[in-house]
Design a protein around this motif. Structure first.
Motif, PDB file in Angstrom:
ATOM      1  N   TYR A 116       0.815  -1.217   0.000  1.00 42.15           N
ATOM      2  CA  TYR A 116       0.000   0.000   0.000  1.00 42.15           C
ATOM      3  C   TYR A 116       0.846   1.263   0.000  1.00 42.15           C
ATOM      4  CZ  TYR A 116      -4.012  -2.884   0.209  1.00 42.15           C
ATOM      5  OH  TYR A 116      -4.948  -3.797  -0.135  1.00 42.15           O
ATOM      6  N   GLU A 344      -7.094 -14.546  -7.691  1.00 43.38           N
ATOM      7  CA  GLU A 344      -8.526 -14.745  -7.900  1.00 43.38           C
ATOM      8  C   GLU A 344      -9.016 -16.000  -7.203  1.00 43.38           C
ATOM      9  OE1 GLU A 344     -10.225 -14.247 -11.883  1.00 43.38           O
ATOM     10  OE2 GLU A 344      -8.566 -12.838 -12.192  1.00 43.38           O
ATOM     11  N   ILE A 347      -9.520 -15.004  -3.667  1.00 39.81           N
ATOM     12  CA  ILE A 347     -10.703 -14.164  -3.460  1.00 39.81           C
ATOM     13  C   ILE A 347     -11.979 -15.001  -3.577  1.00 39.81           C
ATOM     14  CG2 ILE A 347     -12.046 -12.276  -4.476  1.00 39.81           C
ATOM     15  CD1 ILE A 347      -9.307 -11.010  -5.264  1.00 39.81           C
ATOM     16  N   VAL A 382      -4.971  -8.604  -0.926  1.00 39.04           N
ATOM     17  CA  VAL A 382      -6.322  -8.633  -1.488  1.00 39.04           C
ATOM     18  C   VAL A 382      -7.320  -9.442  -0.677  1.00 39.04           C
ATOM     19  CG1 VAL A 382      -5.522  -8.255  -3.847  1.00 39.04           C
ATOM     20  CG2 VAL A 382      -5.858 -10.583  -3.037  1.00 39.04           C
ATOM     21  N   PRO A 705     -15.907   2.204 -17.040  1.00 37.44           N
ATOM     22  CA  PRO A 705     -16.484   1.062 -16.327  1.00 37.44           C
ATOM     23  C   PRO A 705     -17.151   0.058 -17.275  1.00 37.44           C
ATOM     24  CG  PRO A 705     -17.107   3.110 -15.261  1.00 37.44           C
ATOM     25  CD  PRO A 705     -16.445   3.483 -16.543  1.00 37.44           C
ATOM     26  N   LEU A 708     -14.571  -1.951 -19.064  1.00 28.90           N
ATOM     27  CA  LEU A 708     -14.035  -2.974 -18.163  1.00 28.90           C
ATOM     28  C   LEU A 708     -15.009  -4.122 -17.976  1.00 28.90           C
ATOM     29  CD1 LEU A 708     -12.342  -0.702 -15.481  1.00 28.90           C
ATOM     30  CD2 LEU A 708     -11.236  -2.106 -17.218  1.00 28.90           C
ATOM     31  N   GLU A 712     -14.200  -7.927 -18.713  1.00 28.79           N
ATOM     32  CA  GLU A 712     -14.344  -9.010 -17.733  1.00 28.79           C
ATOM     33  C   GLU A 712     -15.189 -10.147 -18.286  1.00 28.79           C
ATOM     34  OE1 GLU A 712     -15.868  -7.049 -14.211  1.00 28.79           O
ATOM     35  OE2 GLU A 712     -14.223  -5.609 -14.384  1.00 28.79           O
TER      36      GLU A 712
ATOM     37  N   LEU B 120     -24.166  -2.407 -11.163  1.00 26.77           N
ATOM     38  CA  LEU B 120     -22.797  -2.501 -10.661  1.00 26.77           C
ATOM     39  C   LEU B 120     -22.491  -1.340  -9.722  1.00 26.77           C
ATOM     40  CD1 LEU B 120     -19.996  -3.877 -10.735  1.00 26.77           C
ATOM     41  CD2 LEU B 120     -19.436  -2.420 -12.680  1.00 26.77           C
ATOM     42  N   ARG B 191      -8.095  -2.455  -3.963  1.00 27.90           N
ATOM     43  CA  ARG B 191      -7.058  -3.380  -4.409  1.00 27.90           C
ATOM     44  C   ARG B 191      -7.644  -4.754  -4.713  1.00 27.90           C
ATOM     45  NH1 ARG B 191      -1.631  -2.880  -4.326  1.00 27.90           N
ATOM     46  NH2 ARG B 191      -0.531  -4.835  -4.598  1.00 27.90           N
ATOM     47  N   ARG B 192      -8.505  -5.208  -3.847  1.00 29.96           N
ATOM     48  CA  ARG B 192      -9.099  -6.522  -4.025  1.00 29.96           C
ATOM     49  C   ARG B 192      -9.913  -6.562  -5.314  1.00 29.96           C
ATOM     50  NH1 ARG B 192     -13.614  -9.240  -3.925  1.00 29.96           N
ATOM     51  NH2 ARG B 192     -14.107 -10.951  -2.514  1.00 29.96           N
ATOM     52  N   GLU B 194      -9.877  -4.487  -7.886  1.00 31.45           N
ATOM     53  CA  GLU B 194      -9.153  -4.232  -9.129  1.00 31.45           C
ATOM     54  C   GLU B 194      -8.556  -5.519  -9.673  1.00 31.45           C
ATOM     55  OE1 GLU B 194      -6.638  -0.932  -8.292  1.00 31.45           O
ATOM     56  OE2 GLU B 194      -8.100   0.483  -9.097  1.00 31.45           O
ATOM     57  N   LYS B 195      -8.295  -6.466  -8.765  1.00 33.43           N
ATOM     58  CA  LYS B 195      -7.811  -7.767  -9.214  1.00 33.43           C
ATOM     59  C   LYS B 195      -8.967  -8.613  -9.729  1.00 33.43           C
ATOM     60  CE  LYS B 195      -3.413  -7.567  -7.995  1.00 33.43           C
ATOM     61  NZ  LYS B 195      -2.439  -7.315  -9.057  1.00 33.43           N
ATOM     62  N   SER B 196     -10.020  -8.699  -8.939  1.00 32.68           N
ATOM     63  CA  SER B 196     -11.053  -9.680  -9.262  1.00 32.68           C
ATOM     64  C   SER B 196     -12.101  -9.125 -10.203  1.00 32.68           C
ATOM     65  CB  SER B 196     -11.706 -10.186  -7.979  1.00 32.68           C
ATOM     66  OG  SER B 196     -12.399  -9.142  -7.339  1.00 32.68           O
ATOM     67  N   GLU B 197     -12.308  -7.809 -10.179  1.00 36.34           N
ATOM     68  CA  GLU B 197     -13.395  -7.243 -10.964  1.00 36.34           C
ATOM     69  C   GLU B 197     -13.088  -5.762 -11.215  1.00 36.34           C
ATOM     70  OE1 GLU B 197     -17.064  -7.949  -8.939  1.00 36.34           O
ATOM     71  OE2 GLU B 197     -18.243  -7.147 -10.599  1.00 36.34           O
ATOM     72  N   PRO B 198     -12.258  -5.490 -12.207  1.00 33.94           N
ATOM     73  CA  PRO B 198     -11.773  -4.115 -12.398  1.00 33.94           C
ATOM     74  C   PRO B 198     -12.891  -3.082 -12.589  1.00 33.94           C
ATOM     75  CG  PRO B 198     -10.594  -5.652 -13.818  1.00 33.94           C
ATOM     76  CD  PRO B 198     -11.679  -6.431 -13.167  1.00 33.94           C
ATOM     77  N   SER B 199     -14.000  -3.465 -13.173  1.00 36.23           N
ATOM     78  CA  SER B 199     -15.066  -2.477 -13.378  1.00 36.23           C
ATOM     79  C   SER B 199     -15.596  -2.010 -12.024  1.00 36.23           C
ATOM     80  CB  SER B 199     -16.193  -3.077 -14.220  1.00 36.23           C
ATOM     81  OG  SER B 199     -16.656  -4.280 -13.646  1.00 36.23           O
ATOM     82  N   CYS B 200     -15.730  -2.958 -11.117  1.00 37.28           N
ATOM     83  CA  CYS B 200     -16.159  -2.614  -9.768  1.00 37.28           C
ATOM     84  C   CYS B 200     -15.057  -1.790  -9.087  1.00 37.28           C
ATOM     85  CB  CYS B 200     -16.437  -3.903  -8.989  1.00 37.28           C
ATOM     86  SG  CYS B 200     -16.976  -3.636  -7.311  1.00 37.28           S
ATOM     87  N   ALA B 202     -13.089   0.266 -10.481  1.00 35.28           N
ATOM     88  CA  ALA B 202     -13.171   1.637 -10.987  1.00 35.28           C
ATOM     89  C   ALA B 202     -14.246   2.420 -10.237  1.00 35.28           C
ATOM     90  CB  ALA B 202     -13.468   1.629 -12.481  1.00 35.28           C
ATOM     91  N   GLN B 205     -13.032   3.251  -6.694  1.00 33.36           N
ATOM     92  CA  GLN B 205     -12.172   4.444  -6.755  1.00 33.36           C
ATOM     93  C   GLN B 205     -13.038   5.703  -6.742  1.00 33.36           C
ATOM     94  OE1 GLN B 205      -9.010   5.079  -6.734  1.00 33.36           O
ATOM     95  NE2 GLN B 205      -7.862   3.316  -7.484  1.00 33.36           N
TER      96      GLN B 205
END
Lengths: 857, 287
Positions: A116, A344, A347, A382, A705, A708, A712, B120, B191-192, B194-200, B202, B205
């Protein structure tokens, strides 16, 4: 007298605030107080003497901010030495007759650790180590680490203290009004980690007044087996007639502290806003009070940077999925250093309900120690679940334990002397709950008695290393009933006896029991229920298995561990909903795939390289997408063979991608894969869909968004294709070129870069992501190794653009063929030109376009 | 507090946390801060204002937005929400559109805001529930104006000089200097996801940016009210990173308000704050 001995029968009184008193003595804001040790020694001695006179047993040296980040090594030594001399002088000059000690005060460095922040963990350890060594040399009686508001930083400081001195170490954290550290740790988590690392006393200081810290302190008292300390502020500061005052008076302060000493606090003092008058009041007020004995709590716990998980009060689920054994796709991910894939998996298991995650990175052809450490580092950023480090390599174990932010599970030791001698010292140093397998040099005993015997032997040996039974959890080894039908009952008996006779916790890798049988989860679930009933505390299991989760929730409800069956009901309702949803999605996908037989069409343009014109079909998701598009590039004309019936599905798939419907896209592909080749789906459906979205993004009709979400959805489709390929033993690598991407040295921001990666992968490029803060030579080496034609570099800050320029320069020398695209918040076309990049890419789409451009040349 | 205290300050470290006048501290409960403004979130997520507007307002807003958003960027803020300070309150967002207002724009012919996106957004908002903390640490400092040539310069409790800040503080006799943070929890979530679901990620943020601004607004309201009761009016708040008020001032400001100890704010080597959803600022007070 040694301070630890003195503490056995006595309260220990600390000193109070220093800063306010120094200001009254003339310290101006901005001046470094540590320098006063040399420039104003008499003032320092006067203040510290007044604390000893007030009754403090311990006065801390004026070294709160004395670290090698602020001072040169030479000055640090001088300041620390002077500080301890001052404190000693105060001690000698004081008329107080109490036992007196001088503590080396260590406060936070004031930098946040990676990931961080930008300070490396080992760097932090070495900064603290400098101060510790100076303090030891200058003759401190103890080390006092205080006001730490981050658990990782606390670990670095404590590790430095332990590695560089034999002095007693007290550790005190600063809690917020939510009862947690700034970065989220609960008191239970801190107790677990700090006791594991053998701190001599622990507790809380600063931030709040004594009454606001009451709950935090009570939690410490409930779970700590070492003395608890408390050093609060004189309440909260408020403004009064233009002056800042604290709102708790010395007498109120002393009353509140006394109340907590009655509950068990053994070490007390004050922080911001407190003065010798406060300490005097505390000492006076606690006269005649007998110290509450410190008792061992015997709790079996592990912790993450946020919370502790306790064993023995309900089944603990340890997710087993981060493990390459028997998983082709996972092995590939490890070889490709595809850490995101591993993350992933973590998570998803957390979402599925796991309490702890097992982490295994054992593959013969990779550097396991390095990979394990990397995964642990990234994973703990994460997920907030505690981790179980799973390796047979002791050096890999140490590397991982060292940088783990909490108290980990250590998987594993067994009855072999050699293994115990390698692993127990690590547990003693870093803390940890050790998983002990009941096998030894002679193998696995085939009786419960034999396994219990080994467990006893292991406990004995652990005790020699100072590891208590509460920090051992036995795994009496589940073995498949397909080889020996008696084996499950032996294991269950061993679980029962270990629990009953030795009073310790147990864990099992339950899935082993069904090896070689069909429909394994049926057997696993029944075995799980049977062992729980015999006292099993934890299971290493697959949290995606509905059968296992059913047992878990039902067991808790049946065992009165679930008030009003609330958790069970929530679980059951959600599971039912998800089942329905899945059925519906599948039905839709099926209908999509096979419902519209016979309508053949020419395929969309493929290859992702050409400018695809499917966007001519109109706005996202409109019926127009069903209209066959011409094949402008002329190379998409491969016959779809048996798949002529799938055009409807394809259009549904395209729609799903465009609309960002992840589940749907995945399901449709799953169906399509039954008849169509994976790469064909990619080039005929997924890429054209992405092109529609990409074009609309460029035309500002959809925004980040949405881009993205589409990416995804495409990714989830790709995953299915890759899984299918892995099953067949082939790898679905596209023939597009390799792109190496990195955030440049010194820059720790990788948001933009990650989006670029996602999109490039979507478009079929082989992306090698070197991560963030990457040294120039590492980039160049990789590009040379792979002969990569395209490199993408990202920088967010003006301060790191020079690093980008250096990287480009190095690449020009060592990899002259490579085309370099740059991007990031701070960059502009002019900037990019000035540092010699080939292309400035404003956003991720532009990077994709550029890579396509290079690829076709 | 006598102003002379601040003369001759040197060094720009995050200083000894106990140094300086003890800063005042304010903590807000979740329900004291207005609910998440979805429109602002969408705006922070990079969806231009004109897309979010009712049809009739659209043209006018598009112009206004385009013009003003350039100004709000500051020297570094090309991607505003990645940087800590969102500077002066950006363009006036005009009347608030209700949720239904947003939804109504969905039915418009170009369908730019698809229902999946709004779903979302809602999910992202619910993820942040309970993950935020709202804390401010601040001091009040008088300003003296030092006459020189034909203009006067403000003497502030930090070294850095900024023309833009000087203009902002014209006529002021004091300032409130503050640091505000929405806490570290949101950074973990970002951080979490952005790894698993970048749209979320965003959206998270964007929500973080909206939340810390909402916190600053709330705090600013309180300052306005207090100032008014003493017969002062307040100037729009002004943050490092804006115009020629460079981020280099951050160590001094954070030290003045004891931000490391009180709020847990640290700086990295690029002078960015962590938690990332933190803001420092200055509010001028004048008669």
């Amino acid at each position: 007298m040694n301070i630890l001995e003195y503490m056995k029968d006595n309260f220990l009184f600390l000193d109070g605030g220093m800063g306010t008193l120094l200001q009254e003595a003339g310290l101006v804001p901005g001046e470094l107080p540590e320098r006063w040790n040399v420039t104003h020694p008499d003032e320092i001695v006067r203040i510290q003497k007044s604390y000893f006179d007030a009754g403090s047993n311990v006065v801390l040296s004026n070294t709160f901010g004395a670290n090698s980040l602020k001072f040169s090594a030479e000055e640090l030594d001088i300041l620390v030495k002077a500080a301890l001399m001052n404190a000693r002088r105060a001690m000698e000059e004081s008329t107080g007759t109490q036992q007196k000690f001088v503590g080396l005060d260590i406060g936070p460095i004031g930098k946040l650790l990676k990931p961080y922040g930008d300070l490396d963990f080992e760097e932090a350890v070495s900064i603290y180590a400098d101060t510790v060594r100076a303090g030891v040399k200058a003759g401190a009686d103890l080390i006092f680490i205080e006001t730490m508001n981050d658990s990782y930083d606390t670990k670095a400081a404590l590790l430095a203290a332990k590695e560089n001195s034999d002095l007693p170490v007290f550790v005190s954290n600063a809690y917020g009004s939510d009862g947690k550290l700034m970065t989220g740790a609960s008191p239970e988590a801190m107790v677990s980690m700090l006791e594991g690392m053998r701190a001599d006393a622990i507790g809380a200081n600063c931030s709040l007044g004594p009454s606001q810290l009451k709950e935090v302190v009570e939690k410490y008292l409930a779970c700590a087996s070492v003395p608890v300390l408390l050093k609060p502020n004189a309440g909260l500061p408020r403004s009064e007639d233009g002056r800042t005052v604290y709102d708790v008076s010395p007498d109120e302060f002393a009353d509140e502290i006394r109340a907590l000493m009655e509950k068990g606090v053994r070490i007390a003092g004050g922080c911001c806003g407190t003065t010798p008058r406060y300490i005097e009041a505390v000492v006076k007020r606690s006269k005649g009070l007998a110290p509450v004995p410190v008792t061992a709590k015997n709790r079996t716990v592990v912790s993450s940077y946020t919370h502790a998980v306790e064993f023995g009060s309900g089944p603990v689920l340890i997710g087993e999925r981060i493990n390459p054994t028997g998983k082709k796709r996972f092995k590939q991910a490890l070889r490709d250093r595809d850490i995101d894939y591993v993350l992933e998996e973590g998570i998803k298991q957390a979402d599925a309900g796991a309490h702890v995650l097992d982490v295994n990175a054992g593959l013969p052809d990779i550097d396991e120690a390095e990979m394990l450490q990397l995964i642990v580092k990234e994973l703990q950023a994460v997920t907030d679940l505690p981790l179980q480090i799973d390796t047979v390599d002791a050096s890999a174990m140490e590397k991982a334990l060292r940088i783990y932010n909490g108290k980990a599970m250590i998987n594993s030791v067994n009855g072999k002397e050699e293994v115990m001698d390698a692993v127990f010292p690590l547990a003693a140093k870093y803390g940890g709950l050790v998983v002990a397998l009941t096998l030894d040099e002679n193998g696995i005993p085939d009786t419960a008695e034999g396994r219990v015997g080994i467990a006893e032997k292991i406990l004995c040996k652990a005790a020699q290393y100072g590891i208590a039974p509460k920090d051992i959890i036995f795994d009496p080894l589940a073995m498949t009933i397909s080889a020996d039908t008696r084996s499950a009952m032996i294991t269950i008996e061993a679980v029962y006896r270990i629990r009953r006779d030795l009073g310790v916790n147990t864990s099992l890798g339950v899935s082993n029991v069904s090896f070689g049988l069909p429909e394994r989860s049926l057997v696993n679930a029944a075995f799980f229920a049977m062992t729980l009933e015999k006292g099993l505390s934890a299971a290493i299991m697959n949290p995606y298995s509905a059968d296992m989760m059913n047992v878990y929730y039902a067991y808790r409800a049946l065992h009165d561990m679930d008030e009003n069956c609330q958790k069970y009901i929530e679980y059951a309702v959600k599971a039912a909903e998800e089942r329905e949803e899945a059925l519906r999605e599948r039905a839709e996908a099926y209908a999509g795939a096979f419902g519209a037989a016979g309508t053949s069409r020419s395929s969309f343009a493929s290859s992702g390289a050409g400018e695809i014109n499917t966007s001519a079909a109109g706005p996202a998701g409109k019926e127009g997408l069903n209209t066959p598009a011409p094949d402008p590039a002329g190379k998409g004309g491969k016959s779809r063979g048996a798949s002529a019936s799938s055009s409807k599905a394809a259009s549904v798939l395209q729609n799903a991608v465009i609309r960002g419907r992840k589940e749907q896209a995945g399901n449709i592909v799953q169906e399509l894969l039954k008849t169509i080749d994976g790469m064909e789906i990619v080039s005929n459906d997924i890429i054209p869909a992405l092109n529609v979205v990409g074009k609309q993004y460029e035309e500002k009709k959809v925004f980040l968004p949405q881009l993205l979400m589409a990416a995804e959805a495409a990714k989830s489709a790709f995953e299915k294709i890759r899984d299918a390929a892995a099953q067949k033993g082939t790898s679905e690598k596209s023939d597009l070129c390799t792109v190496v991407i990195a955030t440049v040295h010194g820059d720790i921001h990788d948001i933009g870069k990650n989006i670029v990666k996602l999109l490039l992968e979507n478009y079929g490029f082989n992306v090698v992501d070197l991560g963030k803060d990457v040294p120039e030579q590492v980039v160049a080496d990789k590009v040379v190794e792979l002969h990569a034609p395209v490199v993408g570099l990202s920088a967010l800050m003006t301060t790191t653009v020079p690093a980008m320029e250096r990287t480009i320069k190095l690449l020009r020398e060592q990899a002259p063929w490579a085309k370099i695209a740059v991007g990031g918040a701070v960059l502009t076309q002019e900037y990019a030109d000035a540092i010699g990049a080939d292309r400035y890419c404003r956003d991720a789409m532009e990077t994709v376009r550029y890579a396509q451009e290079v690829n076709t040349v | 507090m006598p102003l002379d205290v601040y003369k001759g300050i040197e060094g720009s470290f995050l200083e000894y946390p106990e140094s300086g006048t003890p800063a005042l501290y304010r903590e807000y409960r979740e329900d004291e801060i207005p609910e998440v403004d979805r429109r602002e979130v969408l705006r922070y997520a990079g969806i231009p204002l004109h897309v979010l507007r009712n049809k009739e307002n659209r043209k006018k807003d598009a112009d206004a937005c385009g013009e003003k958003s350039d100004k709000t960027g500051g020297q570094l803020s090309k991607s505003g929400e990645q940087l800590n300070n969102s500077c002066e309150k950006p363009a006036d967002t005009g009347e608030q559109l209700s949720d239904s207002g947003i939804n109504s724009s969905l039915s418009e012919p170009d369908g730019l805001l698809d229902s999946g996106l709004l779903k979302l957004l809602e999910r992202s908002v619910s993820i942040t529930c309970g993950a935020m903390s709202y804390r401010v640490s601040y001091i009040y400092a008088p300003i003296r104006w030092e006459p020189a040539e034909d203009e006067a310069f403000p003497i502030l409790p930090f070294e850095q000089y900024s023309r833009a800040l000087k203009r902002n503080l014209e006529g002021c006799t004091g300032v409130v200097i503050f640091a505000a943070t929405a806490g570290a929890g949101i950074d973990r979530l970002i951080r979490r996801y952005e790894k698993s679901e970048p749209s979320c990620g965003a959206f998270l943020q964007a929500i973080g940016a909206e939340r810390v601004e909402a916190l600053c607004d709330k705090f600013n309201d309180e300052v306005n009210e207090a100032a008014r009761s003493y017969g002062f009016e307040t100037r729009p708040r002004f943050s490092p990173g804006f115009a020629d008020f460079y981020l280099a001032v951050q160590p001094e400001i954070l030290s003045l308000v004891n931000a490391q100890r009180r709020l847990g704010i640290t700086l990295d080597s690029s002078l960015l704050m962590s938690p990332s959803k933190s803001v420092t600022g200055i509010i001028g007070l004048r008669r």
